[in-house]
Design an enzyme around this catalytic site. Sequence first.
Site, short mmCIF file in Angstrom:
data_model
loop_
_atom_site.label_atom_id
_atom_site.label_comp_id
_atom_site.label_asym_id
_atom_site.label_seq_id
_atom_site.Cartn_x
_atom_site.Cartn_y
_atom_site.Cartn_z
N HIS A 79 11.49 5.18 -7.54
CA HIS A 79 10.87 3.87 -7.77
C HIS A 79 11.75 2.98 -8.65
O HIS A 79 12.61 3.46 -9.39
CB HIS A 79 9.50 4.05 -8.41
CG HIS A 79 8.47 4.57 -7.45
ND1 HIS A 79 7.16 4.77 -7.81
CD2 HIS A 79 8.55 4.91 -6.14
CE1 HIS A 79 6.48 5.22 -6.78
NE2 HIS A 79 7.30 5.32 -5.75
N GLU A 81 11.11 1.27 -11.34
CA GLU A 81 11.00 1.47 -12.79
C GLU A 81 11.85 2.66 -13.23
O GLU A 81 12.58 2.56 -14.23
CB GLU A 81 9.54 1.74 -13.19
CG GLU A 81 8.57 0.65 -12.78
CD GLU A 81 7.92 0.88 -11.43
OE1 GLU A 81 6.75 0.48 -11.27
OE2 GLU A 81 8.56 1.44 -10.51
N CYS A 105 3.22 3.17 -10.83
CA CYS A 105 2.46 4.37 -10.47
C CYS A 105 2.36 5.26 -11.71
O CYS A 105 3.03 5.03 -12.71
CB CYS A 105 3.15 5.10 -9.32
SG CYS A 105 4.67 5.96 -9.79
#
Length: 161
Positions: A79, A81, A105
């Site tokens: 992801h 991030e 998430c």
Amino acid sequence: MLKKREGYIGWDSYFMGVAMLAAQRSKDPNTQVGACIVSRDKKILSTGYNGAPNGYDDENMPWDREGDFLNTKYAYVCHAELNAILNNKGSVLEDGIIYVDLFPCNECAKAIIQCGIKEVVYKSDKYNGTDGNIVSKKLFDTCGVKYRKYEEQNKQIILDI
């Protein structure tokens, strides 16, 4: 005496714009997410986008969202991030702010907390109310990480690259 220019973008718009520009590097045909980590003194520390791990050929990446887990993107994609955290080469992320297109998430929430980021600014919370989203917010609330929705400026910027 000249006055300063009017109509310039604010810091939130600038950093969210950087995150959104980073998202344009994603090869995911369904969801493009970008992240931009910033220090409290408004310096960009790192960026990331959702994609294959370094060395994994994204031409062979399964981009499907449904089916056997081993044949979906969820088994392989890093992801935005997490990539922004891992792309940082030596800057202190502690007390920083992460700007991201999509609310993190629960796995990214843990990484955000562990590296000391103290604020999340997100553009979309399209998974609001799902189990993972509830866990993310519970983790942030318990661990003292603030989160807030980006306040849309309704400004369009066109870049000729």
